[in-house]
Design an enzyme around this catalytic site. Structure first.
Site, PDB file in Angstrom:
ATOM      1  N   ARG A  10     -31.586 -55.044  47.195  1.00 50.18           N
ATOM      2  CA  ARG A  10     -30.781 -55.298  48.413  1.00 50.18           C
ATOM      3  C   ARG A  10     -29.738 -56.384  48.192  1.00 50.18           C
ATOM      4  N   LEU A  15     -26.657 -58.633  45.954  1.00 52.58           N
ATOM      5  CA  LEU A  15     -25.313 -58.327  45.435  1.00 52.58           C
ATOM      6  C   LEU A  15     -25.405 -57.473  44.167  1.00 52.58           C
ATOM      7  N   SER A  29     -27.458 -65.819  33.821  1.00 48.33           N
ATOM      8  CA  SER A  29     -26.198 -66.285  34.395  1.00 48.33           C
ATOM      9  C   SER A  29     -25.457 -67.134  33.375  1.00 48.33           C
ATOM     10  N   SER A  30     -24.155 -67.189  33.523  1.00 46.38           N
ATOM     11  CA  SER A  30     -23.346 -67.983  32.579  1.00 46.38           C
ATOM     12  C   SER A  30     -23.645 -69.478  32.691  1.00 46.38           C
ATOM     13  N   CYS A  31     -24.408 -69.880  33.720  1.00 43.93           N
ATOM     14  CA  CYS A  31     -24.744 -71.310  33.837  1.00 43.93           C
ATOM     15  C   CYS A  31     -25.784 -71.754  32.801  1.00 43.93           C
ATOM     16  N   TYR A  86     -32.070 -74.174  37.609  1.00 42.68           N
ATOM     17  CA  TYR A  86     -31.871 -72.718  37.600  1.00 42.68           C
ATOM     18  C   TYR A  86     -31.565 -72.250  36.169  1.00 42.68           C
ATOM     19  N   LYS A  95     -33.498 -69.564  33.678  1.00 46.22           N
ATOM     20  CA  LYS A  95     -32.817 -68.399  33.080  1.00 46.22           C
ATOM     21  C   LYS A  95     -32.908 -68.426  31.557  1.00 46.22           C
ATOM     22  N   THR A 138     -20.956 -63.602  34.452  1.00 49.01           N
ATOM     23  CA  THR A 138     -20.176 -64.709  34.982  1.00 49.01           C
ATOM     24  C   THR A 138     -20.253 -64.683  36.521  1.00 49.01           C
ATOM     25  N   HIS A 165     -21.932 -68.724  47.078  1.00 49.84           N
ATOM     26  CA  HIS A 165     -20.978 -69.042  46.005  1.00 49.84           C
ATOM     27  C   HIS A 165     -19.572 -69.212  46.594  1.00 49.84           C
TER      28      HIS A 165
HETATM   29  N1  LIG Z   1     -24.079 -63.809  42.384  1.00 50.64           N
HETATM   30  C1  LIG Z   1     -23.537 -64.254  41.249  1.00 50.64           C
HETATM   31  O1  LIG Z   1     -22.369 -64.728  41.202  1.00 50.64           O
HETATM   32  C2  LIG Z   1     -24.310 -64.159  39.968  1.00 50.64           C
HETATM   33  C3  LIG Z   1     -25.586 -63.631  39.893  1.00 50.64           C
HETATM   34  N2  LIG Z   1     -26.245 -63.583  38.679  1.00 50.64           N
HETATM   35  C4  LIG Z   1     -27.617 -63.076  38.555  1.00 50.64           C
HETATM   36  O2  LIG Z   1     -27.792 -61.804  39.109  1.00 50.64           O
HETATM   37  C5  LIG Z   1     -29.099 -61.675  39.664  1.00 50.64           C
HETATM   38  C6  LIG Z   1     -28.980 -61.217  41.111  1.00 50.64           C
HETATM   39  O3  LIG Z   1     -28.179 -62.128  41.833  1.00 50.64           O
HETATM   40  P1  LIG Z   1     -27.544 -61.737  43.250  1.00 50.64           P
HETATM   41  O4  LIG Z   1     -27.590 -60.267  43.427  1.00 50.64           O
HETATM   42  O5  LIG Z   1     -26.274 -62.463  43.359  1.00 50.64           O
HETATM   43  O6  LIG Z   1     -28.581 -62.412  44.255  1.00 50.64           O
HETATM   44  P2  LIG Z   1     -28.885 -62.031  45.786  1.00 50.64           P
HETATM   45  O7  LIG Z   1     -29.348 -63.286  46.427  1.00 50.64           O
HETATM   46  O8  LIG Z   1     -27.751 -61.295  46.382  1.00 50.64           O
HETATM   47  O9  LIG Z   1     -30.105 -61.017  45.657  1.00 50.64           O
HETATM   48  C7  LIG Z   1     -31.333 -61.450  45.173  1.00 50.64           C
HETATM   49  C8  LIG Z   1     -32.358 -60.366  45.409  1.00 50.64           C
HETATM   50  O10 LIG Z   1     -33.612 -60.878  44.935  1.00 50.64           O
HETATM   51  C9  LIG Z   1     -34.600 -60.527  45.867  1.00 50.64           C
HETATM   52  N3  LIG Z   1     -35.660 -61.533  45.839  1.00 50.64           N
HETATM   53  C10 LIG Z   1     -35.524 -62.879  45.880  1.00 50.64           C
HETATM   54  N4  LIG Z   1     -36.743 -63.457  45.832  1.00 50.64           N
HETATM   55  C11 LIG Z   1     -37.645 -62.452  45.769  1.00 50.64           C
HETATM   56  C12 LIG Z   1     -39.055 -62.408  45.715  1.00 50.64           C
HETATM   57  N5  LIG Z   1     -39.808 -63.523  45.703  1.00 50.64           N
HETATM   58  N6  LIG Z   1     -39.657 -61.191  45.659  1.00 50.64           N
HETATM   59  C13 LIG Z   1     -38.923 -60.069  45.679  1.00 50.64           C
HETATM   60  N7  LIG Z   1     -37.593 -60.026  45.718  1.00 50.64           N
HETATM   61  C14 LIG Z   1     -36.966 -61.217  45.774  1.00 50.64           C
HETATM   62  C15 LIG Z   1     -33.925 -60.481  47.216  1.00 50.64           C
HETATM   63  O11 LIG Z   1     -34.661 -59.589  48.016  1.00 50.64           O
HETATM   64  P3  LIG Z   1     -34.440 -59.377  49.605  1.00 50.64           P
HETATM   65  O12 LIG Z   1     -33.013 -59.000  49.763  1.00 50.64           O
HETATM   66  O13 LIG Z   1     -35.353 -58.265  49.972  1.00 50.64           O
HETATM   67  O14 LIG Z   1     -34.730 -60.699  50.216  1.00 50.64           O
HETATM   68  C16 LIG Z   1     -32.544 -59.951  46.842  1.00 50.64           C
HETATM   69  O15 LIG Z   1     -32.525 -58.551  46.890  1.00 50.64           O
HETATM   70  C17 LIG Z   1     -29.758 -63.047  39.535  1.00 50.64           C
HETATM   71  O16 LIG Z   1     -30.613 -63.056  38.428  1.00 50.64           O
HETATM   72  C18 LIG Z   1     -28.595 -63.972  39.291  1.00 50.64           C
HETATM   73  O17 LIG Z   1     -28.971 -65.052  38.470  1.00 50.64           O
HETATM   74  C19 LIG Z   1     -25.650 -64.046  37.553  1.00 50.64           C
HETATM   75  C20 LIG Z   1     -24.400 -64.572  37.575  1.00 50.64           C
HETATM   76  C21 LIG Z   1     -23.630 -64.669  38.782  1.00 50.64           C
HETATM   77  C1  LIG Z   2     -22.754 -68.051  39.145  1.00 51.80           C
HETATM   78  C2  LIG Z   2     -23.170 -69.488  39.134  1.00 51.80           C
HETATM   79  O1  LIG Z   2     -22.897 -70.078  40.411  1.00 51.80           O
HETATM   80  C3  LIG Z   2     -23.266 -71.429  40.554  1.00 51.80           C
HETATM   81  O2  LIG Z   2     -22.368 -72.189  39.855  1.00 51.80           O
HETATM   82  P1  LIG Z   2     -20.880 -72.419  40.268  1.00 51.80           P
HETATM   83  O3  LIG Z   2     -19.983 -71.620  39.383  1.00 51.80           O
HETATM   84  O4  LIG Z   2     -20.653 -73.881  40.306  1.00 51.80           O
HETATM   85  O5  LIG Z   2     -20.771 -71.728  41.687  1.00 51.80           O
HETATM   86  P2  LIG Z   2     -20.090 -71.959  43.061  1.00 51.80           P
HETATM   87  O6  LIG Z   2     -19.540 -70.639  43.396  1.00 51.80           O
HETATM   88  O7  LIG Z   2     -21.020 -72.555  44.047  1.00 51.80           O
HETATM   89  O8  LIG Z   2     -18.932 -73.058  42.845  1.00 51.80           O
HETATM   90  C4  LIG Z   2     -17.828 -72.844  42.024  1.00 51.80           C
HETATM   91  C5  LIG Z   2     -16.837 -73.965  42.207  1.00 51.80           C
HETATM   92  O9  LIG Z   2     -16.220 -73.793  43.494  1.00 51.80           O
HETATM   93  C6  LIG Z   2     -16.199 -75.040  44.173  1.00 51.80           C
HETATM   94  N1  LIG Z   2     -16.143 -74.804  45.626  1.00 51.80           N
HETATM   95  C7  LIG Z   2     -15.103 -75.134  46.421  1.00 51.80           C
HETATM   96  N2  LIG Z   2     -15.372 -74.828  47.703  1.00 51.80           N
HETATM   97  C8  LIG Z   2     -16.607 -74.248  47.688  1.00 51.80           C
HETATM   98  C9  LIG Z   2     -17.415 -73.720  48.724  1.00 51.80           C
HETATM   99  O10 LIG Z   2     -17.066 -73.704  49.904  1.00 51.80           O
HETATM  100  N3  LIG Z   2     -18.626 -73.218  48.356  1.00 51.80           N
HETATM  101  C10 LIG Z   2     -19.055 -73.204  47.031  1.00 51.80           C
HETATM  102  N4  LIG Z   2     -20.263 -72.676  46.751  1.00 51.80           N
HETATM  103  N5  LIG Z   2     -18.286 -73.740  46.068  1.00 51.80           N
HETATM  104  C11 LIG Z   2     -17.098 -74.245  46.383  1.00 51.80           C
HETATM  105  C12 LIG Z   2     -17.448 -75.731  43.692  1.00 51.80           C
HETATM  106  O11 LIG Z   2     -17.383 -77.128  43.908  1.00 51.80           O
HETATM  107  C13 LIG Z   2     -17.451 -75.352  42.217  1.00 51.80           C
HETATM  108  O12 LIG Z   2     -16.616 -76.218  41.489  1.00 51.80           O
HETATM  109  C14 LIG Z   2     -24.587 -71.802  39.956  1.00 51.80           C
HETATM  110  O13 LIG Z   2     -25.140 -72.779  40.771  1.00 51.80           O
HETATM  111  C15 LIG Z   2     -25.377 -70.632  39.640  1.00 51.80           C
HETATM  112  O14 LIG Z   2     -25.842 -70.007  40.817  1.00 51.80           O
HETATM  113  C16 LIG Z   2     -24.612 -69.626  38.872  1.00 51.80           C
HETATM  114  O15 LIG Z   2     -25.164 -68.964  38.048  1.00 51.80           O
END
Ligand SMILES: NC(=O)C1=CN([C@@H]2O[C@H](COP(=O)(O)OP(=O)(O)OC[C@H]3O[C@@H](n4cnc5c(N)ncnc54)[C@H](OP(=O)(O)O)[C@@H]3O)[C@@H](O)[C@H]2O)C=CC1
Ligand SMILES: C[C@H]1O[C@H](OP(=O)(O)OP(=O)(O)OC[C@H]2O[C@@H](n3cnc4c(=O)[nH]c(N)nc43)[C@H](O)[C@@H]2O)[C@@H](O)[C@@H](O)C1=O
Length: 261
Positions: free
Chosen positions: A23, A25, A118-120, A147, A151, A175, A190
């Site tokens: 469910r 992203l 994740s790229s972090c 985090y 990872k 990323t 984010h």
């Molecule tokens: N978003 C980004 O920019 C990035 C994401 N990633 C990685 O991609 C992966 C997915 O991220 P993203 O889709 O953004 O995250 P979301 O928060 O959008 O989705 C996370 C999902 O994990 C499920 N979940 C969380 N905790 C549990 C649990 N205890 N048991 C079962 N299901 C659980 C949630 O379920 P429910 O919806 O049912 O609550 C949800 O469907 C992660 O590993 C993340 O590190 C990597 C880089 C960037």
């Molecule tokens: C994908 C990666 O995402 C996370 O890392 P991050 O890249 O730092 O992600 P971010 O999207 O929160 O921020 C990007 C930049 O943007 C700036 N910024 C400005 N204004 C807002 C703002 O309003 N919200 C947020 N969140 N950031 C802001 C913020 O200060 C930063 O400089 C990890 O924790 C981890 O989850 C991970 O894996």
């Protein structure tokens, strides 16, 4: 056969594929992509149906459902504010989810698992664009090191099971992502969804200015989640090796420049 030359598997379109986190992203995009290319037998469970931090529930699920492939896109995820406010949740929940899922997948006969990191994971001062070889070469970015450590443990767990059990577990490191089903929470999301929400609300309310955190100078690489999903399915079908794989756009932009995107 060594751990690093496992032959990529031929996946049947009827293969039983568990997409954990479907469910979210990433998980929802992976489901769309798998369906688009013809996979018909997806196994999906929401958080409320199966809590992946619950080891015995995860074991029971795998023993009954017997998935053949797993894409692990379930995690505790958030932006910079959430990561620095809830470090205990980010390290503990992610270690629990990935340990339970990876270990049960191996023990209950899953053929292949794709772990999403994740790229972090990379050091704060890694060269950009960041090569995979930068892993564990320096201190992490302090705001999300909890985090990142979880990872990194996930990558290492996949590698360890590959080496010891000759089991096909691979890792992809995306990323920063954006797209449908993103989290639009005002503080915990984010940057892209946060700014989309803030600019939208400012337009609706007629506000004269919008606050963007920080200096605006940090650089990030953004990728649409459908492109990531394409890569995840490609890796599932074609890639089988010890090394983790970065998935990005190859183009960095400053946070400041997002205002005019
Ligand atoms: N978003 C980004 O920019 C990035 C994401 N990633 C990685 O991609 C992966 C997915 O991220 P993203 O889709 O953004 O995250 P979301 O928060 O959008 O989705 C996370 C999902 O994990 C499920 N979940 C969380 N905790 C549990 C649990 N205890 N048991 C079962 N299901 C659980 C949630 O379920 P429910 O919806 O049912 O609550 C949800 O469907 C992660 O590993 C993340 O590190 C990597 C880089 C960037
Ligand atoms: C994908 C990666 O995402 C996370 O890392 P991050 O890249 O730092 O992600 P971010 O999207 O929160 O921020 C990007 C930049 O943007 C700036 N910024 C400005 N204004 C807002 C703002 O309003 N919200 C947020 N969140 N950031 C802001 C913020 O200060 C930063 O400089 C990890 O924790 C981890 O989850 C991970 O894996």
């Amino acid at each position: 056969m060594t751990a690093t030359d496992a032959v990529p598997l031929k996946l049947e379109k009827s293969a039983r594929i568990f997409v954990a986190g479907h469910r979210g992203l990433v998980g929802s995009a992976v489901v769309r992509r798998l369906r688009t290319v013809g996979y018909t037998n997806l196994i999906l469970r929401s958080h409320s149906e199966l809590d992946l931090t619950n080891q015995s529930a995860v074991k029971t699920f795998f023993s009954i459902e017997k998935p053949q492939y797993v894409i692990l896109a379930a995690a505790k995820v958030g932006g910079i504010h959430a990561n620095s406010t809830y470090p205990a949740d980010f390290i503990t929940i992610n270690l629990q989810i990935q340990t339970n899922v990876i270990d049960s997948a191996y023990r209950y006969g899953v053929k292949k698992l794709v772990f999403l990191g994740s790229s972090c994971i990379y050091p704060k001062m890694a060269p950009q664009p960041i090569p995979e070889s930068s892993l564990l070469t320096g201190p992490l970015e302090p705001t999300n090191e909890w985090y990142a450590i979880a990872k990194i443990a996930g990558i290492k767990m996949c590698q360890a099971y590959r080496i010891q059990y000759k089991w096909d577990a691979i890792s992809a490191m995306p990323t920063n992502l954006y797209g449908p089903n993103d989290n639009f929470h005002p503080e915990n999301s984010h940057v892209l969804p946060a700014l989309m929400r803030r600019f939208h609300e400012a337009k609706v309310s007629g506000a004269k200015q919008v606050v963007v955190w920080g200096t605006g100078s940090p650089l990030r690489e953004f990728l649409h989640v459908d492109d990531l999903a394409d890569s995840v399915v490609f890796l599932l079908e074609k890639y089988s090796d010890l090394g983790h794989v970065n998935v990005g756009s190859g183009k960095e932009v400053s946070i400041k420049s997002l205002r005019s995107w």
